[in-house]
Design a protein around this motif. Sequence first.
Motif, short mmCIF file in Angstrom:
data_model
loop_
_atom_site.label_atom_id
_atom_site.label_comp_id
_atom_site.label_asym_id
_atom_site.label_seq_id
_atom_site.Cartn_x
_atom_site.Cartn_y
_atom_site.Cartn_z
N ASP A 136 0.82 -1.21 0.00
CA ASP A 136 0.00 0.00 0.00
C ASP A 136 0.86 1.26 0.00
O ASP A 136 0.59 2.21 -0.77
N PHE A 137 1.88 1.32 0.86
CA PHE A 137 2.69 2.55 0.89
C PHE A 137 3.57 2.65 -0.37
O PHE A 137 3.85 3.76 -0.84
N ILE A 138 3.95 1.52 -0.95
CA ILE A 138 4.72 1.56 -2.20
C ILE A 138 3.88 2.19 -3.31
O ILE A 138 4.37 3.03 -4.08
N MET A 139 2.60 1.83 -3.39
CA MET A 139 1.73 2.35 -4.44
C MET A 139 1.47 3.85 -4.28
O MET A 139 1.07 4.52 -5.23
N GLN A 140 1.73 4.39 -3.08
CA GLN A 140 1.55 5.82 -2.84
C GLN A 140 2.81 6.62 -3.17
O GLN A 140 2.78 7.85 -3.17
N LEU A 141 3.92 5.94 -3.45
CA LEU A 141 5.14 6.62 -3.85
C LEU A 141 4.99 7.18 -5.26
O LEU A 141 4.17 6.69 -6.03
#
Length: 246
Positions: A136-141
Amino acid sequence: PDIRDLRGAIAAPPFQGDVRFERVTFAYEAETGILRNMNLHAQPGDRVALVGASGGGKSTLVSLLLRLYDPLEGQVIIDGQDIRAYQLQSLRRQISVVLQDSLLFASSVRDNIAYGCLGVADAEIIRAAKLANAHDFIMQLPQGYDTVLAERGASLSGGQRQRLAIARAAVRQAPIVILDEPTTGLDLENETAVTEALDRLTRGRTTFWISHNLNAVSNADQILYIENGTILERGTHHELMQKHGR
């Protein structure tokens, strides 16, 4: 550099994860003992917690499992075979490690995860990231998995760096896992996310978890209290609490 394949070393077969230390003694210098007559047995899938004061020999013990050093006396055995009989690369390929401060590179998120298993498919990278609570946090990068990190992952929080390290370990799908203080220094929210990821990473895998956080290892199959290179107490969390010992 002193640890090399012995003459006649064989490629290790796929490990089941039965690990034994039999009468293991080790010292970095001959006059200063670190481990003394160490005996332990972890059955396949066991989670073994190593606790005790700093300098007691916990990290040294797992270094012997990786054959970063060889014991002066005794044997480290996996699936009934002294690990010195195996080729180093074939031994270490089947062990995943998550450290307190895992090294990340100034490369893409994808490459940092794939470093655990070069040539791995994108689908496996994403699966590992999801297991590690990182997807999830990777996709927000800015560029998702193609985002290039700062040197040592400085552009991420401590918890995010640890979850990438867990994803890197997960992509190996190794039957043996070593965790060396992986939740130290994290705030409660990140510690919870990392602990959940570690639980998934270690499920069904033989795990050695070094920790000063007794809450994190309270569900271990066995807890070993190590002091001055010896195991002073062993048992489950409940058994050790009943003893009122160290």
